[in-house]
Design a protein around this motif. Structure first.
Motif, PDB file in Angstrom:
ATOM      1  N   ARG A  31      -4.842 -63.758 -17.713  1.00 57.08           N
ATOM      2  CA  ARG A  31      -4.526 -62.324 -17.825  1.00 57.08           C
ATOM      3  C   ARG A  31      -5.461 -61.608 -18.795  1.00 57.08           C
ATOM      4  N   PHE A  32      -5.977 -62.319 -19.773  1.00 59.76           N
ATOM      5  CA  PHE A  32      -6.925 -61.715 -20.707  1.00 59.76           C
ATOM      6  C   PHE A  32      -8.230 -61.328 -20.007  1.00 59.76           C
ATOM      7  N   PHE A  33      -8.479 -61.921 -18.864  1.00 58.40           N
ATOM      8  CA  PHE A  33      -9.699 -61.661 -18.114  1.00 58.40           C
ATOM      9  C   PHE A  33      -9.437 -60.841 -16.854  1.00 58.40           C
ATOM     10  N   GLY A  34      -8.256 -60.226 -16.747  1.00 50.73           N
ATOM     11  CA  GLY A  34      -7.928 -59.379 -15.608  1.00 50.73           C
ATOM     12  C   GLY A  34      -7.503 -60.146 -14.371  1.00 50.73           C
ATOM     13  N   ILE A  35      -7.104 -61.393 -14.539  1.00 50.18           N
ATOM     14  CA  ILE A  35      -6.700 -62.228 -13.407  1.00 50.18           C
ATOM     15  C   ILE A  35      -5.205 -62.520 -13.548  1.00 50.18           C
ATOM     16  N   THR A  36      -4.443 -62.220 -12.487  1.00 46.02           N
ATOM     17  CA  THR A  36      -2.996 -62.421 -12.566  1.00 46.02           C
ATOM     18  C   THR A  36      -2.542 -63.425 -11.507  1.00 46.02           C
ATOM     19  N   PRO A  37      -1.620 -64.302 -11.877  1.00 45.40           N
ATOM     20  CA  PRO A  37      -1.070 -65.237 -10.893  1.00 45.40           C
ATOM     21  C   PRO A  37       0.018 -64.554 -10.068  1.00 45.40           C
ATOM     22  N   ASP A  38       0.027 -64.812  -8.778  1.00 43.47           N
ATOM     23  CA  ASP A  38       1.061 -64.310  -7.882  1.00 43.47           C
ATOM     24  C   ASP A  38       1.483 -65.434  -6.954  1.00 43.47           C
ATOM     25  N   ILE A  39       2.723 -65.388  -6.518  1.00 38.96           N
ATOM     26  CA  ILE A  39       3.252 -66.411  -5.619  1.00 38.96           C
ATOM     27  C   ILE A  39       3.324 -65.845  -4.212  1.00 38.96           C
ATOM     28  N   VAL A  40       2.838 -66.602  -3.239  1.00 36.66           N
ATOM     29  CA  VAL A  40       2.874 -66.194  -1.837  1.00 36.66           C
ATOM     30  C   VAL A  40       4.303 -66.390  -1.332  1.00 36.66           C
ATOM     31  N   LEU A  41       4.927 -65.292  -0.893  1.00 38.02           N
ATOM     32  CA  LEU A  41       6.330 -65.341  -0.499  1.00 38.02           C
ATOM     33  C   LEU A  41       6.551 -65.446   0.998  1.00 38.02           C
ATOM     34  N   SER A  42       5.542 -65.133   1.798  1.00 37.94           N
ATOM     35  CA  SER A  42       5.728 -65.190   3.252  1.00 37.94           C
ATOM     36  C   SER A  42       4.695 -66.125   3.863  1.00 37.94           C
ATOM     37  N   ASP A  58      -7.902 -61.442  -8.897  1.00 39.58           N
ATOM     38  CA  ASP A  58      -8.797 -60.787  -9.848  1.00 39.58           C
ATOM     39  C   ASP A  58      -8.592 -59.282  -9.719  1.00 39.58           C
ATOM     40  N   ARG A  59      -8.042 -58.658 -10.730  1.00 42.76           N
ATOM     41  CA  ARG A  59      -7.728 -57.223 -10.702  1.00 42.76           C
ATOM     42  C   ARG A  59      -8.939 -56.348 -11.021  1.00 42.76           C
ATOM     43  N   ARG A  60     -10.062 -56.959 -11.318  1.00 48.70           N
ATOM     44  CA  ARG A  60     -11.264 -56.182 -11.622  1.00 48.70           C
ATOM     45  C   ARG A  60     -11.972 -55.835 -10.314  1.00 48.70           C
ATOM     46  N   ALA A  61     -11.361 -54.956  -9.532  1.00 47.98           N
ATOM     47  CA  ALA A  61     -11.837 -54.640  -8.185  1.00 47.98           C
ATOM     48  C   ALA A  61     -13.256 -54.082  -8.169  1.00 47.98           C
ATOM     49  N   ASP A  62     -13.637 -53.378  -9.201  1.00 48.14           N
ATOM     50  CA  ASP A  62     -14.970 -52.783  -9.211  1.00 48.14           C
ATOM     51  C   ASP A  62     -16.069 -53.815  -9.414  1.00 48.14           C
TER      52      ASP A  62
END
Length: 100
Positions: A31-42, A58-62
């Motif tokens: 998270r310090f580097f703009g990366i967040t874990p998410d769980i695939v639900l479907s 990676d939330r750093r889309a630009d």
């Protein structure tokens, strides 16, 4: 008997602390580097990404230019995170996605 129980308890405690520490590293440090874990639900991305998988987004889309065959994430109006593969772009440059 007490000594064996003490040794087993100590090893189990170290094991649990190690798991907690590793979980902290895996889920917090990125998270310090703009990366967040998410769980695939479907199952929309199966078999490539099975339901219940943890994906790191990676939330750093630009930083990246999206290309065909990239997997992107986006949120719906109800804040549900969606993962899909880009299969093309329309005339306006919008993504056309496919579930697998």
């Amino acid at each position: 008997m007490k000594k064996a129980f003490h040794v087993i308890t100590k090893i189990l405690g170290i094991f649990i602390l190690t798991l907690l520490f590793l979980s902290f590293l895996v889920f917090t440090v990125p998270r310090f580097f703009g990366i967040t874990p998410d769980i695939v639900l479907s199952g929309s991305m199966e078999p490539s990404i099975p339901t219940g998988s943890i994906c790191f987004v990676d939330r750093r889309a630009d930083k990246y230019e999206v290309e065909v065959n990239d997997i992107i994430s986006y949120k719906l109006s109800n804040d549900a995170l969606i993962l899909h593969r880009v299969i093309a772009f329309d005339d306006k440059g919008n993504y056309i996605t496919k579930a697998c």
